[in-house]
Design a protein around this motif. Sequence first.
Motif, PDB file in Angstrom:
ATOM      1  N   GLY A 108      -9.694  -4.598   6.893  1.00 12.42           N
ATOM      2  CA  GLY A 108     -10.241  -4.017   5.700  1.00 12.42           C
ATOM      3  C   GLY A 108      -9.238  -4.594   4.574  1.00 12.42           C
ATOM      4  O   GLY A 108      -8.503  -5.660   4.544  1.00 12.42           O
ATOM      5  N   SER A 109      -9.467  -3.751   3.347  1.00 15.52           N
ATOM      6  CA  SER A 109      -8.804  -4.196   2.363  1.00 15.52           C
ATOM      7  C   SER A 109      -7.746  -3.053   1.849  1.00 15.52           C
ATOM      8  O   SER A 109      -7.465  -3.386   0.533  1.00 15.52           O
ATOM      9  CB  SER A 109      -9.646  -4.694   1.146  1.00 15.52           C
ATOM     10  OG  SER A 109     -10.744  -3.765   0.704  1.00 15.52           O
ATOM     11  N   ALA A 110      -7.496  -2.226   2.233  1.00 14.10           N
ATOM     12  CA  ALA A 110      -7.007  -0.797   1.972  1.00 14.10           C
ATOM     13  C   ALA A 110      -5.554  -0.978   2.282  1.00 14.10           C
ATOM     14  O   ALA A 110      -4.766   0.393   2.504  1.00 14.10           O
ATOM     15  CB  ALA A 110      -7.906   0.362   2.250  1.00 14.10           C
ATOM     16  N   TYR A 111      -4.823  -1.965   2.513  1.00 16.10           N
ATOM     17  CA  TYR A 111      -3.376  -2.033   2.682  1.00 16.10           C
ATOM     18  C   TYR A 111      -2.588  -2.899   2.065  1.00 16.10           C
ATOM     19  O   TYR A 111      -3.272  -4.081   1.725  1.00 16.10           O
ATOM     20  CB  TYR A 111      -3.215  -2.023   4.245  1.00 16.10           C
ATOM     21  CG  TYR A 111      -3.547  -3.446   5.012  1.00 16.10           C
ATOM     22  CD1 TYR A 111      -3.012  -4.594   4.890  1.00 16.10           C
ATOM     23  CD2 TYR A 111      -5.014  -3.424   5.226  1.00 16.10           C
ATOM     24  CE1 TYR A 111      -3.446  -5.771   5.308  1.00 16.10           C
ATOM     25  CE2 TYR A 111      -5.366  -5.016   5.999  1.00 16.10           C
ATOM     26  CZ  TYR A 111      -4.616  -5.608   6.011  1.00 16.10           C
ATOM     27  OH  TYR A 111      -5.220  -6.722   6.452  1.00 16.10           O
ATOM     28  N   SER A 112      -1.561  -2.722   1.669  1.00 13.96           N
ATOM     29  CA  SER A 112      -0.756  -3.660   0.900  1.00 13.96           C
ATOM     30  C   SER A 112       0.850  -3.182   0.922  1.00 13.96           C
ATOM     31  O   SER A 112       0.987  -1.717   0.957  1.00 13.96           O
ATOM     32  CB  SER A 112      -0.947  -3.898  -0.463  1.00 13.96           C
ATOM     33  OG  SER A 112      -0.966  -2.572  -1.393  1.00 13.96           O
ATOM     34  N   LEU A 113       1.699  -3.920   0.700  1.00 11.40           N
ATOM     35  CA  LEU A 113       3.062  -3.359   0.580  1.00 11.40           C
ATOM     36  C   LEU A 113       3.697  -4.122  -0.616  1.00 11.40           C
ATOM     37  O   LEU A 113       4.726  -5.092  -0.689  1.00 11.40           O
ATOM     38  CB  LEU A 113       4.024  -3.815   1.717  1.00 11.40           C
ATOM     39  CG  LEU A 113       3.655  -2.898   2.960  1.00 11.40           C
ATOM     40  CD1 LEU A 113       4.571  -3.471   4.215  1.00 11.40           C
ATOM     41  CD2 LEU A 113       3.759  -1.570   2.897  1.00 11.40           C
ATOM     42  N   PRO A 114       3.445  -3.671  -1.889  1.00 13.43           N
ATOM     43  CA  PRO A 114       3.769  -4.381  -3.235  1.00 13.43           C
ATOM     44  C   PRO A 114       5.292  -4.250  -3.631  1.00 13.43           C
ATOM     45  O   PRO A 114       5.856  -4.971  -4.487  1.00 13.43           O
ATOM     46  CB  PRO A 114       2.600  -3.375  -4.167  1.00 13.43           C
ATOM     47  CG  PRO A 114       2.458  -2.280  -3.559  1.00 13.43           C
ATOM     48  CD  PRO A 114       2.506  -2.531  -2.063  1.00 13.43           C
TER      49      PRO A 114
END
Length: 299
Positions: A108-114
């Motif tokens: 999916g595309s609903a994760y990140s650690l900005p």
Amino acid sequence: MAFTRRKPSLLLAALLSVAISFLASPASAQGKTGQVTVFWGRHKDEGSLREACDSGRYTMVIMSFLDVYGSGSYHLDLSGHSLAGMGNAIKRCQFLGVPVSISIGGFGSAYSLPTNQSALDLFDHLWNTYFGGNLNDTHRPFGDAWLDGVDMFLEHGTPAEHYNTLALELAKHNIRAGPGKLLHLTATPHCKFPDTRVKEALDTRIFERIHVRFYDDPDCIGYSQKEWNKWTAAYPFTKIYVGLPASPQAAKSGYTDPNTLRNVVLPVAQKASNYGGVMLWDRYYDKRSNYSGNIKNWA
């Protein structure tokens, strides 16, 4: 539960790297290990987690995926598997000597650690939801069962994301009741070296295992000795696994039949001192093809 945090330091990474170096030596060829890791949780019809462990085919099972994080929300997607009794299934696997990890990321595309803080928040969520934390208001889907590790399976992201912060924070904490037993920290990158989505984390040198995906990568169609050599050379104190689809239907590209794996791929891959074993995608397809049964004695 409250934590006193220190910023991840180069000294910490160096000390952990030295510790790992005592557990693995690049002096000689590894040979067979018998290690077969499988991903579970992507198909409701793949059977239960308990059934996977009871099969005797696997030495590690990775549950997939925690596919939402980084913005204050979290979501575990196990493709409709009932969570009822899952804690007991995890304990059953552990009793059999099969560790169970959770994989973060996915397709999916609903994760990140900005930011560093988002990475620390994800650590808090993982620790209190699936491991040794005990915040009273935290929902634990597996009850008092503790998982054994965290895997990073990243399909998108940038080198600037803070997975190295998460890795270092995880590495500070022991798991379960035994003194000194560290959490299994693994990654499952694309085979083209390097995979920039996870490189900063891997460069901490504190990962126990790397499962290199020799499939579904347009830059690396099937097993590549050239790329394998790059991975094993770059992380000599980490166990490197040959990651493959368990059937032609399991991936768009990269399927290697069991005979070729046994007679061509593994004899060469096992010359690396840090060869770890084989990783299969995934339990659903392996259950139908018996791929693991056909290669386990050669892994």
